[in-house]
Design a protein around this motif. Structure first.
Motif, PDB file in Angstrom:
ATOM      1  N   LEU A 145       0.835  -1.203   0.000  1.00 34.94           N
ATOM      2  CA  LEU A 145       0.000   0.000   0.000  1.00 34.94           C
ATOM      3  C   LEU A 145       0.867   1.250   0.000  1.00 34.94           C
ATOM      4  CD1 LEU A 145      -2.815   1.302   0.210  1.00 34.94           C
ATOM      5  CD2 LEU A 145      -2.630   1.068   2.713  1.00 34.94           C
ATOM      6  N   PHE A 146       1.913   1.249   0.811  1.00 32.03           N
ATOM      7  CA  PHE A 146       2.856   2.375   0.838  1.00 32.03           C
ATOM      8  C   PHE A 146       3.439   2.613  -0.556  1.00 32.03           C
ATOM      9  CE2 PHE A 146       7.209   3.961   1.161  1.00 32.03           C
ATOM     10  CZ  PHE A 146       7.058   5.077   1.964  1.00 32.03           C
ATOM     11  N   GLU A 147       3.852   1.555  -1.213  1.00 26.31           N
ATOM     12  CA  GLU A 147       4.431   1.659  -2.558  1.00 26.31           C
ATOM     13  C   GLU A 147       3.426   2.216  -3.551  1.00 26.31           C
ATOM     14  OE1 GLU A 147       6.209  -1.377  -5.971  1.00 26.31           O
ATOM     15  OE2 GLU A 147       6.032  -2.056  -3.895  1.00 26.31           O
ATOM     16  N   VAL A 148       2.176   1.744  -3.465  1.00 29.20           N
ATOM     17  CA  VAL A 148       1.125   2.208  -4.370  1.00 29.20           C
ATOM     18  C   VAL A 148       0.888   3.700  -4.202  1.00 29.20           C
ATOM     19  CG1 VAL A 148      -1.374   2.107  -4.799  1.00 29.20           C
ATOM     20  CG2 VAL A 148      -0.053  -0.006  -4.618  1.00 29.20           C
ATOM     21  N   ILE A 149       0.791   4.153  -2.959  1.00 26.46           N
ATOM     22  CA  ILE A 149       0.498   5.579  -2.716  1.00 26.46           C
ATOM     23  C   ILE A 149       1.663   6.453  -3.167  1.00 26.46           C
ATOM     24  CG2 ILE A 149      -0.128   7.298  -0.984  1.00 26.46           C
ATOM     25  CD1 ILE A 149      -2.249   5.097  -1.549  1.00 26.46           C
ATOM     26  N   THR A 150       2.882   6.010  -2.963  1.00 26.74           N
ATOM     27  CA  THR A 150       4.039   6.819  -3.371  1.00 26.74           C
ATOM     28  C   THR A 150       4.135   6.935  -4.894  1.00 26.74           C
ATOM     29  OG1 THR A 150       5.512   4.887  -3.293  1.00 26.74           O
ATOM     30  CG2 THR A 150       5.388   6.272  -1.319  1.00 26.74           C
ATOM     31  N   LYS A 151       3.493   6.024  -5.617  1.00 26.63           N
ATOM     32  CA  LYS A 151       3.544   6.054  -7.087  1.00 26.63           C
ATOM     33  C   LYS A 151       2.315   6.710  -7.712  1.00 26.63           C
ATOM     34  CE  LYS A 151       6.581   2.044  -7.557  1.00 26.63           C
ATOM     35  NZ  LYS A 151       6.724   0.640  -8.032  1.00 26.63           N
ATOM     36  N   MET A 152       1.387   7.169  -6.880  1.00 23.71           N
ATOM     37  CA  MET A 152       0.212   7.863  -7.421  1.00 23.71           C
ATOM     38  C   MET A 152       0.613   9.194  -8.039  1.00 23.71           C
ATOM     39  SD  MET A 152      -2.848   7.334  -4.599  1.00 23.71           S
ATOM     40  CE  MET A 152      -3.945   8.501  -5.465  1.00 23.71           C
ATOM     41  N   ASP A 153      -0.148   9.612  -9.029  1.00 30.54           N
ATOM     42  CA  ASP A 153       0.058  10.923  -9.640  1.00 30.54           C
ATOM     43  C   ASP A 153      -0.641  11.965  -8.773  1.00 30.54           C
ATOM     44  OD1 ASP A 153       0.427  13.120 -11.233  1.00 30.54           O
ATOM     45  OD2 ASP A 153      -1.008  12.507 -12.783  1.00 30.54           O
ATOM     46  N   LEU A 154       0.100  12.545  -7.851  1.00 29.56           N
ATOM     47  CA  LEU A 154      -0.502  13.458  -6.886  1.00 29.56           C
ATOM     48  C   LEU A 154      -0.636  14.875  -7.411  1.00 29.56           C
ATOM     49  CD1 LEU A 154       1.246  12.189  -3.646  1.00 29.56           C
ATOM     50  CD2 LEU A 154      -0.943  11.500  -4.608  1.00 29.56           C
ATOM     51  N   GLY A 155       0.167  15.223  -8.399  1.00 31.03           N
ATOM     52  CA  GLY A 155       0.037  16.530  -9.031  1.00 31.03           C
ATOM     53  C   GLY A 155       0.027  17.671  -8.042  1.00 31.03           C
ATOM     54  N   GLU A 156      -1.037  18.494  -8.109  1.00 28.47           N
ATOM     55  CA  GLU A 156      -1.142  19.679  -7.251  1.00 28.47           C
ATOM     56  C   GLU A 156      -1.816  19.386  -5.910  1.00 28.47           C
ATOM     57  OE1 GLU A 156      -3.188  22.580  -9.540  1.00 28.47           O
ATOM     58  OE2 GLU A 156      -1.521  22.906 -10.935  1.00 28.47           O
ATOM     59  N   ALA A 157      -2.066  18.122  -5.616  1.00 26.42           N
ATOM     60  CA  ALA A 157      -2.736  17.775  -4.359  1.00 26.42           C
ATOM     61  C   ALA A 157      -1.938  18.255  -3.155  1.00 26.42           C
ATOM     62  CB  ALA A 157      -2.942  16.276  -4.277  1.00 26.42           C
ATOM     63  N   GLU A 158      -2.629  18.814  -2.190  1.00 28.64           N
ATOM     64  CA  GLU A 158      -2.013  19.228  -0.931  1.00 28.64           C
ATOM     65  C   GLU A 158      -2.057  18.096   0.092  1.00 28.64           C
ATOM     66  OE1 GLU A 158      -3.566  23.794  -0.835  1.00 28.64           O
ATOM     67  OE2 GLU A 158      -5.051  22.186  -0.942  1.00 28.64           O
ATOM     68  N   ALA A 159      -2.935  17.134  -0.149  1.00 28.83           N
ATOM     69  CA  ALA A 159      -3.105  16.026   0.791  1.00 28.83           C
ATOM     70  C   ALA A 159      -3.570  14.781   0.046  1.00 28.83           C
ATOM     71  CB  ALA A 159      -4.123  16.392   1.867  1.00 28.83           C
ATOM     72  N   VAL A 160      -3.365  13.638   0.691  1.00 26.25           N
ATOM     73  CA  VAL A 160      -3.861  12.360   0.187  1.00 26.25           C
ATOM     74  C   VAL A 160      -4.770  11.772   1.257  1.00 26.25           C
ATOM     75  CG1 VAL A 160      -3.262  10.089  -0.720  1.00 26.25           C
ATOM     76  CG2 VAL A 160      -1.659  11.995  -0.973  1.00 26.25           C
ATOM     77  N   PHE A 161      -5.955  11.303   0.846  1.00 25.97           N
ATOM     78  CA  PHE A 161      -6.862  10.636   1.781  1.00 25.97           C
ATOM     79  C   PHE A 161      -6.985   9.172   1.409  1.00 25.97           C
ATOM     80  CE2 PHE A 161     -11.310   9.287   2.807  1.00 25.97           C
ATOM     81  CZ  PHE A 161     -11.103   9.144   4.171  1.00 25.97           C
TER      82      PHE A 161
END
Length: 248
Positions: free
Chosen positions: A178-194
């Motif tokens: 799960l950690f690996e998946v979240i670190t590879k997400m395209d977060l772009g301009e996001a200030e936070a991840v939920f």
């Protein structure tokens, strides 16, 4: 035989009483609560609500029909400071007001906290406007979660999901993966991840994710516990579970 009557002495301080409604298939939520509140003057009382397969909006609404009965059976005839409904997608499906009203029929004095409303409160506390969302749900439920945050006036910059149909499978997700998946997400301009879902093993990786991503990271259980502590006036700075607990 002599029999002696002795007057009891009672504790002068009374711990806050929190009732938790956990899904019958949830492996994580009780453990996560205990990790954070174990040294606090809080008593946690848990009752479980029957969940239905597969995870669909219709089944989540069906599950919520039993909320009043389950709430009533948490310390019957005793007052609770707060009742927590432990289902993110279930609250979104049924609506916060519906869940609150059902709980308050049994426990009229109790504050009511849910993961979805807690996540909104946490995002606003952290002054977040742009958020990336991860869920373990089916595409349809995932989209319902995304739509919920949009309706709460957040900009959803990106979204990923696992497409898991059974709640007890969600608890089996490897936290390192799960950690690996979240670190590879395209977060772009996001200030936070939920990270949505109380059964997702996310609490222990929140702090590590924040350091890796240099962004605010929230999970359902983290936000839920934080908001519960807010409601009962017990919030304080806590290390190890993300920046949210350092915002007080």
């Amino acid at each position: 035989m002599n029999s002696t009557k002795i007057a009891p002495k009672f504790n002068s301080g009374i711990n806050s009483k929190v009732g938790l409604i956990a899904l019958s298939t949830d492996f994580m939520i009780e453990k996560d609560f205990k990790k954070i509140i174990e040294n606090m003057k809080i008593d946690l009382f848990v009752n479980r609500i029957r969940s239905y397969y597969p995870l669909t909006k219709e089944n989540l609404i069906k599950m919520a029909e039993n909320v009043t009965e389950v709430s009533k059976d948490i310390l019957p005839d005793e007052k609770l400071d707060c009742v927590v409904y432990g289902c993110t997608s279930g609250t979104i499906a049924s609506g916060y007001d519906s869940i609150k009203n059902k709980i308050n029929l049994a426990k009229p004095e109790a504050k009511v906290v849910t993961p979805s409303s807690a996540a909104v409160n946490a995002l606003r506390k952290m002054n977040v406007k742009k958020v990336s969302i991860f869920t373990p749900y089916s595409e349809k439920l995932n989209n319902d979660v995304v739509d919920y945050f949009k309706k709460e006036n957040f900009i959803v910059t990106s979204n990923s999901y696992f497409d898991i149909l059974y709640d007890n499978d969600i608890a089996k997700v490897d936290p390192d993966y799960l950690f690996e998946v979240i670190t590879k997400m395209d977060l772009g301009e996001a200030e936070a991840v939920f990270l949505s879902c109380t059964n997702l093993p996310a609490l222990n990786i929140v702090d590590k994710l924040e350091k890796k991503l240099n962004k605010i990271v929230l999970s359902s259980n983290q936000a839920l516990i934080w908001d519960t502590l807010e409601e009962i006036g017990k919030n304080e700075s806590i290390e190890g579970f993300g920046s949210l607990f350092k915002s007080n």
